[in-house]
Design a protein around this motif. Structure first.
Motif, PDB file in Angstrom:
ATOM      1  N   ASN A 108       1.335  -0.742  -6.213  1.00 34.52           N
ATOM      2  CA  ASN A 108       0.725  -0.050  -5.088  1.00 34.52           C
ATOM      3  C   ASN A 108      -0.788  -0.204  -5.173  1.00 34.52           C
ATOM      4  O   ASN A 108      -1.418   0.290  -6.103  1.00 34.52           O
ATOM      5  N   THR A 148      -3.090   1.114  -3.454  1.00 37.38           N
ATOM      6  CA  THR A 148      -3.876   2.321  -3.172  1.00 37.38           C
ATOM      7  C   THR A 148      -3.893   3.282  -4.354  1.00 37.38           C
ATOM      8  O   THR A 148      -4.797   4.119  -4.455  1.00 37.38           O
ATOM      9  N   THR A 149      -2.908   3.197  -5.235  1.00 43.17           N
ATOM     10  CA  THR A 149      -2.819   4.146  -6.343  1.00 43.17           C
ATOM     11  C   THR A 149      -2.909   3.494  -7.716  1.00 43.17           C
ATOM     12  O   THR A 149      -2.991   4.193  -8.727  1.00 43.17           O
ATOM     13  N   GLN A 150      -2.878   2.151  -7.775  1.00 42.11           N
ATOM     14  CA  GLN A 150      -2.907   1.450  -9.050  1.00 42.11           C
ATOM     15  C   GLN A 150      -4.009   0.399  -9.056  1.00 42.11           C
ATOM     16  O   GLN A 150      -4.382  -0.127  -7.996  1.00 42.11           O
ATOM     17  N   ARG A 165       0.815  -1.220   0.000  1.00 43.95           N
ATOM     18  CA  ARG A 165       0.000   0.000   0.000  1.00 43.95           C
ATOM     19  C   ARG A 165       0.846   1.266   0.000  1.00 43.95           C
ATOM     20  O   ARG A 165       0.309   2.369   0.045  1.00 43.95           O
ATOM     21  N   GLN A 166       2.165   1.112  -0.028  1.00 39.90           N
ATOM     22  CA  GLN A 166       3.054   2.274  -0.017  1.00 39.90           C
ATOM     23  C   GLN A 166       4.128   2.100  -1.088  1.00 39.90           C
ATOM     24  O   GLN A 166       4.673   1.004  -1.258  1.00 39.90           O
ATOM     25  N   ASP A 167       4.461   3.193  -1.800  1.00 36.89           N
ATOM     26  CA  ASP A 167       5.504   3.140  -2.823  1.00 36.89           C
ATOM     27  C   ASP A 167       6.837   2.702  -2.229  1.00 36.89           C
ATOM     28  O   ASP A 167       7.600   1.965  -2.859  1.00 36.89           O
TER      29      ASP A 167
END
Length: 338
Positions: free
Chosen positions: A200, A202-204, A181-183
């Motif tokens: 990720n 949360t962003t992908q 969940r974090q880069d």
């Protein structure tokens, strides 16, 4: 030797981390096939948080004391002696137990003990048993991993996935993918552990990214701890005849409305749930033997990394549980007993 020892207890039997405290309890006595080990360090696992809150089904043979992995020194042996490994009083060991590791002493089957290599610290050894045996179980006994297969590990910076990524690479996976969940954690597993790629969540749209990375085929194996929120995407990301191994439901157990399960038929997918702690000693012992034969030499020469994020004295057990609850660590949280 005193009949009592210090151990971490939970005020009221269950509760928040503030309920954890060290108190005096009866010292366990080893049965004929057990050893009494004086604990030097123990590892934390997410099941400890659930058990503390009264939300984990503890096996009937387990101690009510938290903790399943530890390192220490054999203080006493049962009537059967050192077992097939010919352990002796004074031997330095680490091992897996059904419970009871948050304490000064633990009584545990000699079959579940491993000799501590001189190359490894007490803290490193305390972080091996549950983590690496769980990863081994998921790969080999459950999903039937073989060289040339592709595999994806969720919660990439968790200790089990850190072990699993290394095992997958060492044993000939065609590609090893991961999610976090974090880069920072995605970069960590690619740069430090050698994962093929990490996404990720949360962003992908991670399942679509997996399909792109595999030319639309998907991956052969997914090892999941999140549960319901990832269920549909797991089906999307799996290849034909793929296997999803579910080891936990950290994100919830109720499926969202509208989940399409047709992939089970379309792609002949298998979805298998499993746990380690509920298994009998014979099953766990086979995995322990596989760990010794397969991974221990690689621990000794440094090919496998045992990543310890934080070491705390056991008097700071509340702080240790807080760190695990915050999900910011990469690798094991270990407590030491002086």
């Amino acid at each position: 030797m005193s009949d009592t020892m210090k151990a971490v207890d939970i005020e009221g039997g269950k509760g928040p981390r503030s309920a954890l405290h060290i108190t005096s309890v009866p010292r366990p006595k080893p049965t004929s096939s057990q050893a009494l080990v004086r604990i030097k360090a123990f590892g934390l696992n997410r099941m400890d948080l659930l058990q503390r809150e009264g939300m984990y089904p503890v096996p009937p043979q387990a101690s009510k004391i938290l903790g399943v992995e530890f390192s220490g020194i054999i203080e006493e042996l049962g009537a059967d002696g050192g077992g097939r490994e010919n352990f002796n009083v004074g031997d330095e060991v680490f091992g897996l137990a059904y419970g009871g590791a948050y304490a000064e002493y633990i009584a545990v089957s000699t079959h579940m003990l491993v000799r501590k290599p001189a190359e490894l610290s007490w803290e490193q050894c305390a972080g091996i048993p549950e983590t690496w045996i769980t990863a081994t179980q998921a790969m080999y006994l459950i999903s039937h991993f073989a060289p040339g297969k592709t595999i994806l590990w969720h919660a990439a910076a968790s200790s089990v996935s850190i072990a699993g990524i290394q095992l997958s690479r060492a044993d000939g996976a065609a590609a090893v993918y991961a999610t976090a969940r974090q880069d920072e954690k995605c970069d960590f597993v690619v740069k430090e552990l050698g994962a093929t790629a990490a996404f990720n969540t949360t962003t992908q749209n991670w399942s679509e990214e997996v399909l792109k990375a595999t030319d639309g085929k998907g991956v052969d194996i997914i090892v999941d701890y999140i549960g319901a929120p990832y269920f549909g995407d797991n089906l999307n990301a799996l290849a034909r005849d793929g296997v999803c191994v579910s080891l936990a439901v950290m994100g919830g157990s109720k499926l969202p409305e509208g989940v399409d399960v047709s992939a089970f038929v379309r792609k002949r997918i298998s979805f298998v749930g499993s746990s380690l702690r509920s298994r009998d000693e014979e099953y766990q012992g086979k995995l322990r033997d596989q760990l010794v034969e397969h991974a221990l030499p690689r621990f000794k020469d440094g090919r496998f990394k045992i990543l310890v994020d934080t070491v705390l004295p056991w008097e700071k057990i509340q702080e240790a549980h807080q760190l695990m609850e915050e999900n910011k660590t990469k690798g094991k949280i270990i407590c030491t007993i002086s």
